[in-house]
Design an enzyme around this catalytic site. Structure first.
Site, PDB file in Angstrom:
ATOM      1  N   LYS A  52       0.743  -1.449  -0.075  1.00 50.68           N
ATOM      2  CA  LYS A  52      -0.119  -0.041   0.354  1.00 50.68           C
ATOM      3  C   LYS A  52       0.873   1.243  -0.241  1.00 50.68           C
ATOM      4  CE  LYS A  52      -3.970  -2.316   2.133  1.00 50.68           C
ATOM      5  NZ  LYS A  52      -4.468  -2.774   3.278  1.00 50.68           N
ATOM      6  N   GLN A  96      -4.840  -2.002   9.302  1.00 53.56           N
ATOM      7  CA  GLN A  96      -4.499  -2.858   9.132  1.00 53.56           C
ATOM      8  C   GLN A  96      -4.929  -4.276   9.556  1.00 53.56           C
ATOM      9  OE1 GLN A  96      -3.809  -3.376   5.564  1.00 53.56           O
ATOM     10  NE2 GLN A  96      -3.945  -5.825   5.886  1.00 53.56           N
ATOM     11  N   ASP A 119     -10.798   2.930   4.656  1.00 49.92           N
ATOM     12  CA  ASP A 119     -11.114   1.801   3.869  1.00 49.92           C
ATOM     13  C   ASP A 119     -12.900   0.980   3.832  1.00 49.92           C
ATOM     14  OD1 ASP A 119      -9.539  -0.377   3.693  1.00 49.92           O
ATOM     15  OD2 ASP A 119      -8.947  -0.377   5.994  1.00 49.92           O
TER      16      ASP A 119
HETATM   17  N1  GUN Z   1      -6.977  -6.439   6.261  1.00 48.34           N
HETATM   18  C1  GUN Z   1      -7.484  -7.877   5.610  1.00 48.34           C
HETATM   19  N2  GUN Z   1      -7.784  -7.147   3.983  1.00 48.34           N
HETATM   20  C2  GUN Z   1      -8.133  -5.349   4.240  1.00 48.34           C
HETATM   21  C3  GUN Z   1      -8.547  -4.297   4.262  1.00 48.34           C
HETATM   22  O1  GUN Z   1      -8.797  -4.291   3.388  1.00 48.34           O
HETATM   23  N3  GUN Z   1      -8.375  -3.418   5.040  1.00 48.34           N
HETATM   24  C4  GUN Z   1      -7.603  -3.753   6.331  1.00 48.34           C
HETATM   25  N4  GUN Z   1      -7.263  -2.303   6.538  1.00 48.34           N
HETATM   26  N5  GUN Z   1      -7.178  -4.481   6.921  1.00 48.34           N
HETATM   27  C5  GUN Z   1      -7.576  -5.443   6.317  1.00 48.34           C
END
Ligand code: GUN
Length: 292
Positions: A52, A96, A119
């Site tokens: 990311k 995350q 998110d």
């Molecule tokens: N863990 C697995 N998928 C995601 C996501 O799309 N966002 C976040 N913050 N954590 C995750």
């Protein structure tokens, strides 16, 4: 059989975002800034967060990575979130998941300012999404919609089966696909671990979104000819023939399902890169919204 190339499509989207960022900079506007919080040192989470951050660099965003130790308390994380909520320089941020077990995920997600929740996990944004109001769509379902749209796959009136009811993927996917939208208007079945006769249900599906987190779960004998298959799974499976000791497996048994598919996403290179591209898109949106 056509491969739904998420890597290539995500590159197209990132190029579009990079162009928008360049235009913003030329106009003297703010550079979008995404922050990511990683608690602990789970290998897969570290890989995702680093991807990311790298994607931010690629499109010309600023990024901040906040790494906290595994034994971080809930209060410490909530304090960090308060700071991020207040920080005018940061347009959006993500925590995350998964979080260590001493931390209540729900409490944490509710502490994020909905206007910075790129998110789309805060209840306010989930509610807006469910009501089809403008908001940040969760990145994985959003990425799947975008992939289907860019490959001109018809969803209206189709039987869509989503396997898995997670808050991050399955549940929002099922809601979005049933809505009146360009990629939507589908008849949706949300299947999960308590579903009986799953094979009967998947065999009638025109489109299957597999998001249950069990490697190679969906087999060729569970699908009909001409099905469109979207594989959200990405599990590390022990493999001593690989240098790193594991391989990445999707929820779909590609070898048996792909010969029957009209379209199918690969793992890796399918949904994963699309998720990251849509997170960037949400961050750009957050930055634009802050101006108006
Ligand atoms: N863990 C697995 N998928 C995601 C996501 O799309 N966002 C976040 N913050 N954590 C995750």
């Amino acid at each position: 059989m056509v491969i739904l190339d998420g890597k290539k499509t995500s590159e197209d989207i990132k190029n579009e975002i990079a162009k928008a960022v360049k235009n913003r900079k030329n106009e003297g506007k703010k550079t979008p800034h995404l922050a990511a919080v990683l608690v602990g040192s789970d290998g897969a989470s570290m890989t995702y967060v680093n991807s990311k951050v790298k994607a931010c660099e690629k499109v010309g965003f600023n990024s901040t990575l906040i790494e906290l130790p595994e034994n971080t308390t809930e209060d410490q994380l909530l304090d960090e979130i308060k700071d991020l909520n207040k920080d005018k320089n940061i347009d959006g941020f993500i925590i995350q998941l998964p979080l260590p077990k001493q931390i209540n995920e729900q409490k944490v997600l509710m502490a994020v300012d909905p206007n910075k929740d790129v998110d789309g996990f805060h209840p306010v944004n989930v509610g807006k999404m469910a009501l089809d109001l403008s908001t940040f769509l969760p990145a994985t379902p959003y990425g799947i919609l975008e992939l289907l749209e860019r490959y001109d796959i018809e969803t209206s009136g189709k039987n869509v089966v989503v396997i898995g009811r997670s808050h991050i993927v399955g549940r929002p996917m099922s809601i979005l696909m049933s809505q009146k939208r360009k990629v939507g208007n589908a008849t949706v079945t949300l299947a999960h671990s308590r579903t009986s006769n799953l094979k009967e249900i998947t065999a009638k599906a025109d489109i299957i979104v597999a998001a249950l987190g069990i490697p190679e779960f969906l087999k060729g004998d569970m699908v009909k000819d001409g099905v469109v298959v979207v594989d959200v799974g990405i599990t590390r499976v022990k493999d001593d023939t690989k240098k790193r000791g594991y391989r990445l497996a999707g929820d779909v048994d590609f070898n048996s399902v792909s010969p029957k598919s009209a379209y199918i996403t690969p793992v890796p290179g399918g949904v994963g890169p699309m998720t990251i591209a849509m997170l960037l898109k949400n961050t750009l949106l957050a930055c634009e919204r802050n101006e108006s």
